[in-house]
Enzyme design. Structure first.
Site, PDB file in Angstrom:
ATOM      1  N   SER A 113     -15.209  19.206   5.777  1.00 14.86           N
ATOM      2  CA  SER A 113     -14.116  19.817   6.530  1.00 14.86           C
ATOM      3  C   SER A 113     -12.980  20.231   5.614  1.00 14.86           C
ATOM      4  CB  SER A 113     -13.565  18.834   7.567  1.00 14.86           C
ATOM      5  OG  SER A 113     -14.367  18.773   8.706  1.00 14.86           O
ATOM      6  N   HIS A 121      -6.469  16.911  12.308  1.00 12.65           N
ATOM      7  CA  HIS A 121      -7.544  17.541  11.548  1.00 12.65           C
ATOM      8  C   HIS A 121      -7.266  19.019  11.275  1.00 12.65           C
ATOM      9  CE1 HIS A 121     -11.654  19.173  10.857  1.00 12.65           C
ATOM     10  NE2 HIS A 121     -11.806  18.019  10.236  1.00 12.65           N
ATOM     11  N   ASP A 139     -10.256  24.838  15.416  1.00 15.32           N
ATOM     12  CA  ASP A 139     -10.261  23.401  15.129  1.00 15.32           C
ATOM     13  C   ASP A 139      -9.607  22.639  16.265  1.00 15.32           C
ATOM     14  OD1 ASP A 139      -9.890  20.841  13.515  1.00 15.32           O
ATOM     15  OD2 ASP A 139     -10.645  22.144  11.941  1.00 15.32           O
TER      16      ASP A 139
END
Length: 511
Positions: A434, A227, A184
Site C-alpha cells: 500500500s 490509510h 482509498d
C-alpha cells in the site's frame, strides 16, 4: 491492510501488522441507495425473505438501462445507479434467486453477481491496528539533521532518496494541472501537508456506488482510518516547510472514499464508482492500495465473482480510455502471482473464510491484475523485496519502496517503514505494498507533468523503461527477520518476479 500470515486481507501493513478487514456494509447516503437491511423497495422484493444484498449487473451490447430497470424490478430488486457508459447497473435485492433470474435473460445481461456474501445484519467491525506515530524525539532528530531546502522531516524519508525524488525536486516538483486520485479510505484534506495541494472539485465519497461530492464527504471520518491520508502524503505532500515532502509535491491530490464506514472493506460497487468518478473528473492517475472484498482472488468461472471481474474491468478500461493511468499494490501475502496455484484461506472475508486452491491466471486479485493497471511490489531500504510483498514474473510491472522493518536505514529515526501524513495533522509510519504504490503514482504524475499529452499506456511504458533494473537477489528477509535464499525469484525478458522492470526513478521522469 491484512492479518499477516498465510493470507492477506488488505494491502497496507502498518507497523508490521496488516490493516484488518471488517465485516460491514453501509451504502452512500444518496437517496437512491437505500441502506441494506431495510424493508424491500418493490412489491416483488416484499415477498422475499432472503438477506438484502448488493449486486452488479453487466449488460450486453444490446441491453439498455431502461430494460435492465424493468428486469431488475420484476426480479424483486431496486436499481441504485446505472453506469450507462460501461453498461453496469448496481442493484439491491432481497430475492435469493435474484442473480439467477437475471442471468437467465442472456440477451440482456452478460453476467450478474452479488458483491458480498453477507448483509448489514451479519456485520461486525474489527480494529484496524495502530499506526506507529512519529515521536517528538524522532521529529526533533530529523529537524536537526535537515539541510537547506529540505522539509523538517525529510531526513527520515529514505524512500524519497531511493527513487531519487529528492533530486527530481530540484528540477520539477510536478504540475498543478495533474491530479492523482487516491481511491482509498478517504483523505484528510485539512492536514497541513495536504491542504495546499488538495482538489475538492475532484473528490467524493463513493461508498454504496453513488458519488457524494458534498463538502468533506471524502474525509475518513467518522471511521478514522488514516490509510488514505498516509497514501496521499507519499504522493503529494507539499514542500511548504511543514513535515514531509511527497514524491510529486507540486501536483494535486484528490480523495475518493470507497471503504465502508468503520471498516477497511472495499466493495465492487464503490470501486466501480471510484474509477468512473475519476474518469469523468479529469483525474490523470489513480492510486489503488487495496483489494476488492470479499474475495482475495476473484475466479472468473464463478458466477458471482466473474461478474465482479467484468464490472471492474469495464470501469478500469473506461477510465483508461478517458486518460486515467491506474496504479495498484500487489498485496502483502508473499504470494507468487505467476505460480500454477495459490492457497487462499482468507476468502470470503465477510463471512466464514475457508481454504481453497486457486489459479492466479484465472482467479484475479482486483484491481491489480486487471488489464492496463500498473502492478507494484514493495522494497525496503536495502533494495530487497519486502518480506511480505506479493510478486510474480510477468505480473509485477515495477517496484517501489514500501518499507520493511528488517531493512533498517541510516536515518535519524532508524525506521525501515515509510513516514507520511496521518490523521490529526501528524505523521506516522506504515509498511506494505500500500505504501509502494503511491511512490509509483507520484512518479507517474511527474511523468504526466513532463509529458502532458502522454496516454496511460505511454506513461506505463515510460515507468518501465526508466526504472532502475534490479536482478534477483541472493537472499531476502523472511517474516521473522532471517536472511533466506531467494529461491522464489525468477528472471526472464529483462524482468524479475520480485521487481518487474525495476524500481521506479523520479529523476528520470523529470528530465
Amino acid at each position: 491492510m491484512a492479518h499477516l500470515g498465510s493470507g492477506r486481507r488488505r494491502l497496507a501493513v502498518p507497523v508490521g501488522l496488516a490493516l484488518t478487514a471488517s465485516l460491514a456494509f453501509l451504502p452512500s447516503a444518496a437517496a437512491s441507495a437505500a441502506p441494506l437491511g431495510t424493508t424491500a423497495d418493490s412489491a416483488a422484493a416484499k415477498q422475499t425473505t432472503g438477506p438484502k444484498l448488493s449486486y452488479v449487473a453487466n449488460l450486453t451490447a444490446y441491453g439498455t438501462a431502461k430494460q435492465a430497470k424493468k428486469a431488475i424490478e420484476r426480479a424483486g430488486g431496486t436499481v441504485v445507479t446505472s453506469y450507462d457508459q460501461i453498461g453496469v447497473v448496481v442493484a439491491h435485492s432481497q430475492n435469493p434467486d435474484f442473480a439467477k433470474t437475471l442471468r437467465a435473460q442472456r440477451s440482456l445481461f452478460v453476467s450478474v453477481g452479488a458483491t458480498r456474501t453477507a448483509p448489514l445484519t451479519a456485520a461486525k467491525t474489527t480494529d484496524e491496528g495502530a499506526t506507529q506515530k512519529l515521536s517528538a524525539a524522532d521529529a526533533a532528530k530529523a529537524a536537526a539533521a535537515a539541510q537547506t531546502g529540505q522539509e523538517p522531516l525529510e531526513p527520515n524519508q529514505w524512500d524519497l532518496r531511493t527513487i531519487k525524488a529528492d533530486q527530481a525536486h530540484k528540477i520539477n516538483d510536478g504540475s498543478p494541472d495533474v491530479t492523482v486520485g487516491v481511491i482509498d479510505t478517504g483523505v484528510d484534506d485539512t492536514h497541513p501537508d495536504l491542504a495546499p495541494n488538495f482538489s475538492r472539485s475532484q473528490s467524493a465519497n463513493c461508498v454504496g456506488g453513488v458519488a457524494d461530492t458534498s463538502e468533506g464527504a471524502w474525509r475518513p471520518y467518522p471511521d478514522g482510518s488514516d490509510h488514505g491520508t498516509h497514501v496521499a502524503g507519499t504522493i503529494a505532500a507539499a514542500r511548504n516547510g511543514v513535515g514531509i515532502a511527497g514524491v510529486a509535491p507540486g501536483v494535486k491530490v484528490a480523495g475518493i472514499k470507497v471503504s465502508e464506514p468503520g471498516t477497511s472493506l472495499f466493495y465492487t460497487e464503490a470501486v466501480v464508482c471510484g474509477f468512473m468518478f475519476a474518469a469523468e473528473k479529469g483525474i490523470e492517475v489513480t492510486n489503488n492500495s487495496y483489494y476488492v472484498d470479499p474475495w482475495l482472488y476473484n475466479c472468473k468461472s464463478d458466477s458471482d465473482q466473474g461478474a465482479l471481474v467484468e464490472a471492474l474491468t469495464r470501469a478500469t478500461r473506461y477510465a483508461e480510455r478517458k486518460g486515467v493511468l491506474s496504479v495498484a499494490s500487489a498485496g502483502n501475502s508473499n504470494h507468487d502471482l505467476a505460480a500454477d496455484s495459490i492457497l487462499d484461506d482468507s476468502s470470503p472475508n465477510d463471512t466464514a473464510p475457508g481454504p481453497r486452491t486457486i489459479d492466479p491466471s484465472t482467479c484475479l486479485d482486483l484491481p491489480t491484475q486487471l488489464p492496463g493497471v500498473v502492478t507494484v511490489s514493495a522494497t525496503g531500504d536495502k533494495g530487497l523485496k519486502s518480506y511480505y510483498s506479493t510478486y510474480g514474473l510477468g505480473v509485477v510491472d515495477v517496484a517501489a519502496p514500501g518499507g520493511d522493518k528488517w531493512q533498517v536505514p541510516a536515518t535519524p529515526d532508524a525506521n525501515g517503514r515509510v513516514l507520511s501524513t496521518v490523521l490529526g495533522g501528524g505523521w506516522g509510519y506504515k509498511q506494505g505494498t500500500s505504501m509502494a504504490a503511491p511512490h509509483v503514482a507520484g512518479v507517474a504524475a511527474l511523468l504526466k507533468s513532463a509529458h502532458p499529452k502522454a496516454t496511460p499506456s505511454q506513461l506505463q511504458r515510460m515507468l518501465k523503461s526508466q526504472a532502475t533494473k534490479a536482478d534477483c537477489p541472493a537472499q531476502v528477509y523472511d517474516a521473522a527477520g532471517n536472511l533466506v535464499d531467494a529461491t522464489t525469484c525468477q528472471a526472464k525478458w529483462g524482468q524479475t518476479g520480485y521487481y518487474g522492470a525495476g524500481v521506479v526513478d523520479a529523476l528520470k521522469a523529470v528530465k
